[in-house]
Design an enzyme around this catalytic site. Structure first.
Site, PDB file in Angstrom:
ATOM      1  N   GLY A 132       1.892 -22.066  43.498  1.00 30.51           N
ATOM      2  CA  GLY A 132       1.637 -20.711  43.963  1.00 30.51           C
ATOM      3  C   GLY A 132       2.897 -20.222  44.655  1.00 30.51           C
ATOM      4  N   LEU A 133       2.957 -18.942  44.898  1.00 28.70           N
ATOM      5  CA  LEU A 133       4.146 -18.373  45.523  1.00 28.70           C
ATOM      6  C   LEU A 133       4.193 -18.686  47.019  1.00 28.70           C
ATOM      7  CD1 LEU A 133       4.159 -15.004  43.569  1.00 28.70           C
ATOM      8  CD2 LEU A 133       5.730 -16.923  43.269  1.00 28.70           C
ATOM      9  N   SER A 134       5.319 -18.400  47.627  1.00 34.72           N
ATOM     10  CA  SER A 134       5.519 -18.682  49.045  1.00 34.72           C
ATOM     11  C   SER A 134       4.450 -17.991  49.890  1.00 34.72           C
ATOM     12  CB  SER A 134       6.909 -18.199  49.464  1.00 34.72           C
ATOM     13  OG  SER A 134       7.161 -18.562  50.790  1.00 34.72           O
ATOM     14  N   GLY A 140      -0.402 -20.961  50.606  1.00 29.96           N
ATOM     15  CA  GLY A 140      -1.221 -21.982  51.252  1.00 29.96           C
ATOM     16  C   GLY A 140      -1.139 -23.346  50.581  1.00 29.96           C
ATOM     17  N   SER A 174       6.803 -24.282  41.837  1.00 32.61           N
ATOM     18  CA  SER A 174       6.690 -24.660  40.430  1.00 32.61           C
ATOM     19  C   SER A 174       6.785 -23.446  39.510  1.00 32.61           C
ATOM     20  CB  SER A 174       5.387 -25.427  40.177  1.00 32.61           C
ATOM     21  OG  SER A 174       5.398 -25.982  38.883  1.00 32.61           O
TER      22      SER A 174
END
Length: 166
Positions: A8-10, A13, A83
């Site tokens: 997931g993006l920054s 969580g 990722s």
């Protein structure tokens, strides 16, 4: 044993979920190892460099190969990383029979409100869809809202245990 790849993006969580999952699985007798993208970047001395697309891809494959090595030694490996590349996730799936891909598809407003590294505030090295993030095509689990952490951990745990017993 198995690989849980949390992406997931920054600010989505990933680390929070990974830490909670690690503790849960440890309490149930498994041997979990947590590989966090930020920690790996520091260990591999990529904290001040390596943000170009090719450097990111090289580093991502390094994480994947390391995780695969540990899985082959019967560890439950939990990786929390942005990722960016579908081909890395595809490699994981091809090389790990017991693979669980978890995508935290959290909206930008929520991610920006968390912003633990102040990336949204400064816009430094911010990975978004527009600059190279391949959205996961076939994640095993998608969370599009970071709801109850215990529920999220239990959902991943149940999926993982089913995969291990298959």
């Amino acid at each position: 044993m198995a690989l849980v790849w949390i992406t997931g993006l920054s600010g989505a969580g990933k680390t929070t979920l990974a830490n909670a999952l690690k503790e849960k699985m440890l309490g149930e007798g498994y041997k979990p190892i947590l590989l966090d993208g930020d920690m790996l970047r520091e260990v591999l001395e990529f904290t001040k460099k390596g943000y170009a697309i090719e450097d990111r891809k090289k580093l991502a494959f390094c994480y994947a190969r390391l995780a695969n090595l540990l899985v082959k030694q019967e560890f439950l490996v939990i990786v929390a990383t942005i990722s960016m590349f579908e081909d890395v996730r595809k490699w994981n799936r091809l090389n790990n029979d017991k693979y669980c891909e978890v995508y935290l598809k959290i909206d930008k407003q929520t991610r920006a409100s968390r912003d633990p590294k102040k990336l949204y505030e400064t816009n430094i090295n911010l990975v978004e869809f527009k600059n190279g993030f391949d959205e996961p095509k076939k994640p095993d689990i998608i969370f599009d809202d970071f709801f109850d952490l215990d529920q999220m951990v239990n959902k991943v745990k149940i999926y993982l245990i089913e995969k291990l017993n298959a």
